[in-house]
Design an enzyme around this catalytic site. Structure first.
Site, PDB file in Angstrom:
ATOM      1  N   THR A   1      -4.478   6.115   1.839  1.00 43.80           N
ATOM      2  CA  THR A   1      -4.761   7.519   2.160  1.00 43.80           C
ATOM      3  C   THR A   1      -5.571   8.204   1.063  1.00 43.80           C
ATOM      4  O   THR A   1      -5.355   9.383   0.776  1.00 43.80           O
ATOM      5  CB  THR A   1      -3.445   8.305   2.454  1.00 43.80           C
ATOM      6  OG1 THR A   1      -2.517   7.478   3.156  1.00 43.80           O
ATOM      7  CG2 THR A   1      -3.727   9.517   3.327  1.00 43.80           C
TER       8      THR A   1
ATOM      9  N   GLU B   1       0.854  -1.197   0.000  1.00 44.91           N
ATOM     10  CA  GLU B   1       0.000   0.000   0.000  1.00 44.91           C
ATOM     11  C   GLU B   1       0.884   1.239   0.000  1.00 44.91           C
ATOM     12  O   GLU B   1       1.551   1.534   0.982  1.00 44.91           O
ATOM     13  CB  GLU B   1      -0.908  -0.014   1.245  1.00 44.91           C
ATOM     14  CG  GLU B   1      -1.759   1.240   1.361  1.00 44.91           C
ATOM     15  CD  GLU B   1      -2.455   1.373   2.711  1.00 44.91           C
ATOM     16  OE1 GLU B   1      -2.725   0.356   3.373  1.00 44.91           O
ATOM     17  OE2 GLU B   1      -2.726   2.520   3.095  1.00 44.91           O
TER      18      GLU B   1
ATOM     19  N   ARG C   1       0.551  10.299   0.190  1.00 43.97           N
ATOM     20  CA  ARG C   1       0.885  11.393   1.113  1.00 43.97           C
ATOM     21  C   ARG C   1       2.122  12.141   0.658  1.00 43.97           C
ATOM     22  O   ARG C   1       2.573  13.059   1.334  1.00 43.97           O
ATOM     23  CB  ARG C   1       1.190  10.842   2.516  1.00 43.97           C
ATOM     24  CG  ARG C   1       0.029  10.181   3.153  1.00 43.97           C
ATOM     25  CD  ARG C   1       0.409   9.682   4.531  1.00 43.97           C
ATOM     26  NE  ARG C   1      -0.499   8.625   4.897  1.00 43.97           N
ATOM     27  CZ  ARG C   1      -0.375   7.887   5.984  1.00 43.97           C
ATOM     28  NH1 ARG C   1       0.618   8.088   6.821  1.00 43.97           N
ATOM     29  NH2 ARG C   1      -1.246   6.942   6.235  1.00 43.97           N
TER      30      ARG C   1
ATOM     31  N   LYS D   1     -11.163  -1.697   6.309  1.00 41.46           N
ATOM     32  CA  LYS D   1     -10.014  -1.418   7.167  1.00 41.46           C
ATOM     33  C   LYS D   1     -10.563  -0.873   8.485  1.00 41.46           C
ATOM     34  O   LYS D   1     -11.386   0.050   8.464  1.00 41.46           O
ATOM     35  CB  LYS D   1      -9.142  -0.383   6.452  1.00 41.46           C
ATOM     36  CG  LYS D   1      -8.155   0.367   7.315  1.00 41.46           C
ATOM     37  CD  LYS D   1      -7.299   1.284   6.440  1.00 41.46           C
ATOM     38  CE  LYS D   1      -6.557   2.292   7.282  1.00 41.46           C
ATOM     39  NZ  LYS D   1      -5.532   3.011   6.518  1.00 41.46           N
TER      40      LYS D   1
HETATM   41  C1  3PG Z   1      -1.053   5.141   8.851  1.00 38.26           C
HETATM   42  O1  3PG Z   1      -2.010   5.849   8.717  1.00 38.26           O
HETATM   43  O2  3PG Z   1       0.110   5.553   8.745  1.00 38.26           O
HETATM   44  C2  3PG Z   1      -1.323   3.705   9.066  1.00 38.26           C
HETATM   45  O3  3PG Z   1      -2.513   3.554   9.742  1.00 38.26           O
HETATM   46  C3  3PG Z   1      -0.214   3.003   9.736  1.00 38.26           C
HETATM   47  O4  3PG Z   1      -0.226   3.221  11.065  1.00 38.26           O
HETATM   48  P1  3PG Z   1       0.997   2.682  11.947  1.00 38.26           P
HETATM   49  O5  3PG Z   1       2.141   3.611  11.687  1.00 38.26           O
HETATM   50  O6  3PG Z   1       0.491   2.785  13.359  1.00 38.26           O
HETATM   51  O7  3PG Z   1       1.283   1.276  11.523  1.00 38.26           O
END
Ligand code: 3PG
Length: 207
Positions: free
Chosen positions: A68, A40, A44, A128
């Site tokens: 995202t 994934e 961002r 999710k």
């Molecule tokens: C994120 O939004 O970065 C993901 O949910 C991952 O979260 P994590 O860094 O707690 O694994």
């Protein structure tokens, strides 16, 4: 490939933040070498869509998607770049409609039973759970499994190598998501061997 098959093809879905497009292919190769094929790439960073394209074009064993997704137009952009699935932190009717129109597999984010039911109404039965830790993680997933056993979850947010095995053992968890497989410092210094080791450890977590 349907989203449930994509979830079954992974133990941990690594949440990747790729700052430099030149990191995309070696990072993907390192994860695939450790047994993690579903990737994934979060939208961002400016490099994200180019990174998706580079992985789709050069790492045939990877199943690459985006994360995202918060704006409707991002589904079509991701599909054009070669993404086969898209993960969202939440779901709105506009996002659901745009995703359907783009013809890409979607893993919508939910945090509450009402959000889960709304996503079911939109036609999604894989979701999710985000942010998983803050939502109650193991206890929340067990509780959701009573009235809503038809939903397969990918808990993400605060999941770790320590907490993942118990989550993966639940019948309503298809995979977990986490960013720990690609720590910023290892990516920055190009320590791909260390990332392959993290992937190898993660791919064995289902027990
Ligand atoms: C994120 O939004 O970065 C993901 O949910 C991952 O979260 P994590 O860094 O707690 O694994």
């Amino acid at each position: 490939m349907q989203i449930r098959d994509i979830m079954r093809a992974c133990t941990v879905m690594p949440v990747l933040v790729i700052e430099k497009v030149e990191h995309a292919v070696p990072l993907a190769q390192a994860l695939v070498a450790g047994g993690i094929r579903v990737l994934e790439v979060t939208l961002r960073t400016e490099a994200a869509l180019e990174a998706v394209k580079a992985i789709a074009d050069n790492v045939p064993d990877a199943i690459v998607g985006v994360g995202t997704v918060v704006r409707p137009e991002q589904f079509a952009q991701a599909k054009a770049a070669g993404a086969v699935f898209a993960v969202t932190p939440g779901l709105t009717p506009k996002l659901a409609a745009a995703g359907r129109e783009a013809g890409i597999q979607i893993l919508p984010g939910v945090m509450t039973p009402s959000e889960a039911i709304a996503a079911l109404e939109e036609g999604f039965d894989a979701m999710k759970l985000f942010p998983a830790e803050q939502a109650g993680s193991l206890g929340m997933l067990k509780a959701m499994g009573g009235p809503l056993p038809q939903i397969l979850f990918c808990p993400t947010g605060g999941v770790s190598v320590e907490s993942a095995p118990k989550l993966l053992a639940l019948p309503n968890v298809g995979c977990v998501g986490g960013s720990w497989l690609a720590p910023k410092d290892l990516v920055a210094k190009g320590d791909w061997a260390a990332i392959t080791e993290l992937a190898r450890e993660a791919s064995g977590l289902r027990g």
